[in-house]
Every structure is written in C-alpha cells, then in structure tokens.
Motif scaffolding. Structure first.
Motif, PDB file in Angstrom:
ATOM      1  N   PRO A   8       0.832  -1.225   0.000  1.00 43.50           N
ATOM      2  CA  PRO A   8       0.000   0.000   0.000  1.00 43.50           C
ATOM      3  C   PRO A   8       0.860   1.267   0.000  1.00 43.50           C
ATOM      4  O   PRO A   8       0.554   2.225  -0.722  1.00 43.50           O
ATOM      5  CB  PRO A   8      -0.817  -0.140   1.288  1.00 43.50           C
ATOM      6  CG  PRO A   8      -0.926  -1.624   1.501  1.00 43.50           C
ATOM      7  CD  PRO A   8       0.407  -2.176   1.036  1.00 43.50           C
ATOM      8  N   ALA A   9       1.943   1.280   0.787  1.00 39.90           N
ATOM      9  CA  ALA A   9       2.831   2.452   0.787  1.00 39.90           C
ATOM     10  C   ALA A   9       3.472   2.633  -0.584  1.00 39.90           C
ATOM     11  O   ALA A   9       3.590   3.766  -1.080  1.00 39.90           O
ATOM     12  CB  ALA A   9       3.907   2.314   1.861  1.00 39.90           C
ATOM     13  N   GLY A  10       3.883   1.541  -1.212  1.00 40.49           N
ATOM     14  CA  GLY A  10       4.482   1.612  -2.546  1.00 40.49           C
ATOM     15  C   GLY A  10       3.508   2.134  -3.581  1.00 40.49           C
ATOM     16  O   GLY A  10       3.881   2.872  -4.498  1.00 40.49           O
ATOM     17  N   GLU A  11       2.244   1.761  -3.445  1.00 44.36           N
ATOM     18  CA  GLU A  11       1.206   2.228  -4.367  1.00 44.36           C
ATOM     19  C   GLU A  11       1.026   3.745  -4.253  1.00 44.36           C
ATOM     20  O   GLU A  11       1.038   4.464  -5.246  1.00 44.36           O
ATOM     21  CB  GLU A  11      -0.112   1.510  -4.052  1.00 44.36           C
ATOM     22  CG  GLU A  11      -1.153   1.634  -5.129  1.00 44.36           C
ATOM     23  CD  GLU A  11      -0.773   0.968  -6.431  1.00 44.36           C
ATOM     24  OE1 GLU A  11      -1.031   1.599  -7.484  1.00 44.36           O
ATOM     25  OE2 GLU A  11      -0.204  -0.133  -6.438  1.00 44.36           O
ATOM     26  N   PHE A  12       0.881   4.239  -3.020  1.00 40.57           N
ATOM     27  CA  PHE A  12       0.722   5.679  -2.821  1.00 40.57           C
ATOM     28  C   PHE A  12       1.996   6.436  -3.205  1.00 40.57           C
ATOM     29  O   PHE A  12       1.927   7.519  -3.780  1.00 40.57           O
ATOM     30  CB  PHE A  12       0.336   5.991  -1.375  1.00 40.57           C
ATOM     31  CG  PHE A  12      -1.109   5.712  -1.069  1.00 40.57           C
ATOM     32  CD1 PHE A  12      -2.113   6.484  -1.643  1.00 40.57           C
ATOM     33  CD2 PHE A  12      -1.450   4.684  -0.219  1.00 40.57           C
ATOM     34  CE1 PHE A  12      -3.453   6.221  -1.363  1.00 40.57           C
ATOM     35  CE2 PHE A  12      -2.788   4.417   0.062  1.00 40.57           C
ATOM     36  CZ  PHE A  12      -3.788   5.186  -0.510  1.00 40.57           C
ATOM     37  N   LEU A  13       3.155   5.880  -2.879  1.00 39.64           N
ATOM     38  CA  LEU A  13       4.406   6.549  -3.207  1.00 39.64           C
ATOM     39  C   LEU A  13       4.597   6.666  -4.714  1.00 39.64           C
ATOM     40  O   LEU A  13       5.132   7.667  -5.203  1.00 39.64           O
ATOM     41  CB  LEU A  13       5.599   5.835  -2.558  1.00 39.64           C
ATOM     42  CG  LEU A  13       6.949   6.527  -2.710  1.00 39.64           C
ATOM     43  CD1 LEU A  13       6.904   7.958  -2.186  1.00 39.64           C
ATOM     44  CD2 LEU A  13       8.032   5.732  -1.997  1.00 39.64           C
ATOM     45  N   THR A  14       4.136   5.673  -5.466  1.00 39.75           N
ATOM     46  CA  THR A  14       4.199   5.753  -6.927  1.00 39.75           C
ATOM     47  C   THR A  14       3.437   6.982  -7.420  1.00 39.75           C
ATOM     48  O   THR A  14       3.940   7.744  -8.256  1.00 39.75           O
ATOM     49  CB  THR A  14       3.630   4.474  -7.563  1.00 39.75           C
ATOM     50  OG1 THR A  14       4.459   3.370  -7.174  1.00 39.75           O
ATOM     51  CG2 THR A  14       3.598   4.567  -9.083  1.00 39.75           C
ATOM     52  N   ASP A  15       2.236   7.192  -6.878  1.00 35.39           N
ATOM     53  CA  ASP A  15       1.450   8.378  -7.270  1.00 35.39           C
ATOM     54  C   ASP A  15       2.167   9.665  -6.869  1.00 35.39           C
ATOM     55  O   ASP A  15       2.191  10.631  -7.630  1.00 35.39           O
ATOM     56  CB  ASP A  15       0.064   8.328  -6.624  1.00 35.39           C
ATOM     57  CG  ASP A  15      -0.811   7.215  -7.187  1.00 35.39           C
ATOM     58  OD1 ASP A  15      -0.515   6.714  -8.296  1.00 35.39           O
ATOM     59  OD2 ASP A  15      -1.788   6.839  -6.505  1.00 35.39           O
ATOM     60  N   VAL A  16       2.748   9.679  -5.670  1.00 36.15           N
ATOM     61  CA  VAL A  16       3.470  10.865  -5.197  1.00 36.15           C
ATOM     62  C   VAL A  16       4.657  11.163  -6.113  1.00 36.15           C
ATOM     63  O   VAL A  16       4.892  12.320  -6.483  1.00 36.15           O
ATOM     64  CB  VAL A  16       3.923  10.690  -3.732  1.00 36.15           C
ATOM     65  CG1 VAL A  16       4.899  11.794  -3.324  1.00 36.15           C
ATOM     66  CG2 VAL A  16       2.722  10.675  -2.802  1.00 36.15           C
ATOM     67  N   ILE A  17       5.395  10.126  -6.478  1.00 44.41           N
ATOM     68  CA  ILE A  17       6.562  10.322  -7.344  1.00 44.41           C
ATOM     69  C   ILE A  17       6.144  10.883  -8.696  1.00 44.41           C
ATOM     70  O   ILE A  17       6.788  11.806  -9.227  1.00 44.41           O
ATOM     71  CB  ILE A  17       7.369   9.020  -7.471  1.00 44.41           C
ATOM     72  CG1 ILE A  17       8.088   8.747  -6.148  1.00 44.41           C
ATOM     73  CG2 ILE A  17       8.353   9.083  -8.637  1.00 44.41           C
ATOM     74  CD1 ILE A  17       8.749   7.381  -6.060  1.00 44.41           C
ATOM     75  N   LEU A  18       5.061  10.371  -9.271  1.00 44.13           N
ATOM     76  CA  LEU A  18       4.579  10.912 -10.547  1.00 44.13           C
ATOM     77  C   LEU A  18       4.186  12.382 -10.393  1.00 44.13           C
ATOM     78  O   LEU A  18       4.483  13.209 -11.262  1.00 44.13           O
ATOM     79  CB  LEU A  18       3.404  10.085 -11.064  1.00 44.13           C
ATOM     80  CG  LEU A  18       3.764   8.655 -11.494  1.00 44.13           C
ATOM     81  CD1 LEU A  18       2.498   7.864 -11.832  1.00 44.13           C
ATOM     82  CD2 LEU A  18       4.738   8.654 -12.663  1.00 44.13           C
ATOM     83  N   ASP A  19       3.547  12.711  -9.269  1.00 47.23           N
ATOM     84  CA  ASP A  19       3.211  14.113  -9.008  1.00 47.23           C
ATOM     85  C   ASP A  19       4.472  14.959  -8.826  1.00 47.23           C
ATOM     86  O   ASP A  19       4.527  16.106  -9.274  1.00 47.23           O
ATOM     87  CB  ASP A  19       2.322  14.234  -7.766  1.00 47.23           C
ATOM     88  CG  ASP A  19       0.916  13.691  -8.001  1.00 47.23           C
ATOM     89  OD1 ASP A  19       0.496  13.571  -9.176  1.00 47.23           O
ATOM     90  OD2 ASP A  19       0.241  13.369  -6.995  1.00 47.23           O
ATOM     91  N   LEU A  20       5.487  14.398  -8.166  1.00 49.98           N
ATOM     92  CA  LEU A  20       6.752  15.123  -7.986  1.00 49.98           C
ATOM     93  C   LEU A  20       7.434  15.385  -9.328  1.00 49.98           C
ATOM     94  O   LEU A  20       8.028  16.449  -9.523  1.00 49.98           O
ATOM     95  CB  LEU A  20       7.692  14.364  -7.046  1.00 49.98           C
ATOM     96  CG  LEU A  20       7.326  14.414  -5.566  1.00 49.98           C
ATOM     97  CD1 LEU A  20       8.222  13.457  -4.771  1.00 49.98           C
ATOM     98  CD2 LEU A  20       7.423  15.821  -5.023  1.00 49.98           C
ATOM     99  N   PHE A  21       7.370  14.430 -10.250  1.00 48.41           N
ATOM    100  CA  PHE A  21       7.932  14.652 -11.586  1.00 48.41           C
ATOM    101  C   PHE A  21       7.247  15.843 -12.255  1.00 48.41           C
ATOM    102  O   PHE A  21       7.905  16.713 -12.833  1.00 48.41           O
ATOM    103  CB  PHE A  21       7.769  13.419 -12.473  1.00 48.41           C
ATOM    104  CG  PHE A  21       8.675  12.262 -12.141  1.00 48.41           C
ATOM    105  CD1 PHE A  21       9.870  12.426 -11.466  1.00 48.41           C
ATOM    106  CD2 PHE A  21       8.317  10.978 -12.519  1.00 48.41           C
ATOM    107  CE1 PHE A  21      10.699  11.365 -11.172  1.00 48.41           C
ATOM    108  CE2 PHE A  21       9.138   9.902 -12.228  1.00 48.41           C
ATOM    109  CZ  PHE A  21      10.323  10.088 -11.562  1.00 48.41           C
ATOM    110  N   ARG A  22       5.910  15.897 -12.168  1.00 50.40           N
ATOM    111  CA  ARG A  22       5.166  17.014 -12.769  1.00 50.40           C
ATOM    112  C   ARG A  22       5.512  18.328 -12.057  1.00 50.40           C
ATOM    113  O   ARG A  22       5.689  19.361 -12.697  1.00 50.40           O
ATOM    114  CB  ARG A  22       3.662  16.745 -12.714  1.00 50.40           C
ATOM    115  CG  ARG A  22       3.187  15.758 -13.769  1.00 50.40           C
ATOM    116  CD  ARG A  22       1.664  15.688 -13.841  1.00 50.40           C
ATOM    117  NE  ARG A  22       1.079  15.046 -12.668  1.00 50.40           N
ATOM    118  CZ  ARG A  22       0.981  13.729 -12.490  1.00 50.40           C
ATOM    119  NH1 ARG A  22       1.427  12.912 -13.410  1.00 50.40           N
ATOM    120  NH2 ARG A  22       0.416  13.239 -11.401  1.00 50.40           N
ATOM    121  N   LEU A  23       5.590  18.273 -10.724  1.00 47.20           N
ATOM    122  CA  LEU A  23       5.945  19.465  -9.950  1.00 47.20           C
ATOM    123  C   LEU A  23       7.339  19.951 -10.332  1.00 47.20           C
ATOM    124  O   LEU A  23       7.546  21.155 -10.542  1.00 47.20           O
ATOM    125  CB  LEU A  23       5.878  19.170  -8.451  1.00 47.20           C
ATOM    126  CG  LEU A  23       6.275  20.312  -7.518  1.00 47.20           C
ATOM    127  CD1 LEU A  23       5.358  21.518  -7.691  1.00 47.20           C
ATOM    128  CD2 LEU A  23       6.280  19.837  -6.070  1.00 47.20           C
TER     129      LEU A  23
END
Length: 158
Positions: A8-23
């Motif tokens: 579950p942490a890996g799933e949420f972190l994947t979304d965060v990382i994609l958002d960080l790339f956009r940021l």
C-alpha cells in the motif's frame, strides 16, 4: 514473468513520485521564467546557488555531488557560466586537473538578483500551506533520499 505487487505504501508513493515529476517540471519552467530577464535559467541559477552556498571554492565534481547531479552536466553549465563571466576557475592546490569554481562579482550580482525575485515568488507559492505541513513533507523527502542513497550504495554502480 509475474509482476510483483506493490505494498500500500508503494502504491501511494508511486502516485506521489509521478506528481513530484510534474511538480519538478513546473518548478523548472517557473524558475526559467522568473530569472530569464537576468540571462539565467533554472539550471544556471541552481549552479550559482550551489557555488554561493559553499564555504570555500570547490571543483565541479564536488558541486555535482552536492546537487545530486551528473558531473558532465554540471561541467557544461559551469563552462557556460565562465564564458558569460559569472564564474571563473582557480588552481586547486590539492588536484592539478580539478580546478576550483569561484563566483565573480557579476555572478554574485546575478545570483543575488535572482534571490530577490525568488522571495516574493516563494511566498506566493507557499500561500495556504502550514509550516508544519511543509516540515513534514521535507522530512518525508529526506527519508526517501536516504533510502534511495542506501539502495544505490547497496546495489553498486549498476
């Protein structure tokens, strides 16, 4: 080949990382716009900042390490900055080939001007954010960086 399931942490972190790339992309674009009138880019501004933050002149390899950046890319930008008179090279008493990078007066003025533009911009960007939330985000980012560094060290140069 069976795909390994994410935690579950890996799933949420994947979304965060994609958002960080956009940021990150947005921050670089905004930084480029902010300092364009000074003849700088986000990359040049970042290198000037790294040089400014050191207690004593450093070679390009050390600047790249501190930035977590590729040495060749930093060297290219430093060379461009030198061509524009914003930095200069000095002899390194500890290593004949690894010259030290030093801000010129023009480089210091350009960096200071960029930071004058950055202050109101960052204040506006932080609107609506609580300092405690920013500190928590910083702690998470630093932990992720430490975990990543540990994985890179454990895995070797591959």
């Amino acid at each position: 080949m069976r795909k390994k399931a994410r935690t579950p942490a890996g799933e949420f972190l994947t979304d965060v990382i994609l958002d960080l790339f956009r940021l990150n992309s947005g921050l670089l674009t905004a930084g480029d716009r902010l300092v364009a009138g000074l003849g700088l880019t986000s990359a040049r501004w970042q290198i000037l900042g790294a040089i400014s933050a050191t207690e004593r002149p450093q070679p390009v390899a050390w600047l790249a390490r501190d930035l977590g950046a590729n040495r060749q890319n930093v060297q290219r930008i430093v060379n461009d900055l030198a061509e524009d008179g914003l930095v200069r090279f000095e002899a390194n008493p500890h290593h004949r080939r690894a010259q030290l990078v030093v801000l010129t007066d023009a480089g210091r003025q350009a960096f200071d001007a960029a930071m004058s533009l950055q202050a109101p911009w960052i204040n506006r960007l932080s609107d609506g954010l609580a300092v405690d939330d920013i500190k928590a985000a910083h702690r998470v980012i630093m932990r992720l960086q430490a975990n990543l560094d540990g994985m890179i060290e454990a895995d070797g140069p591959n």
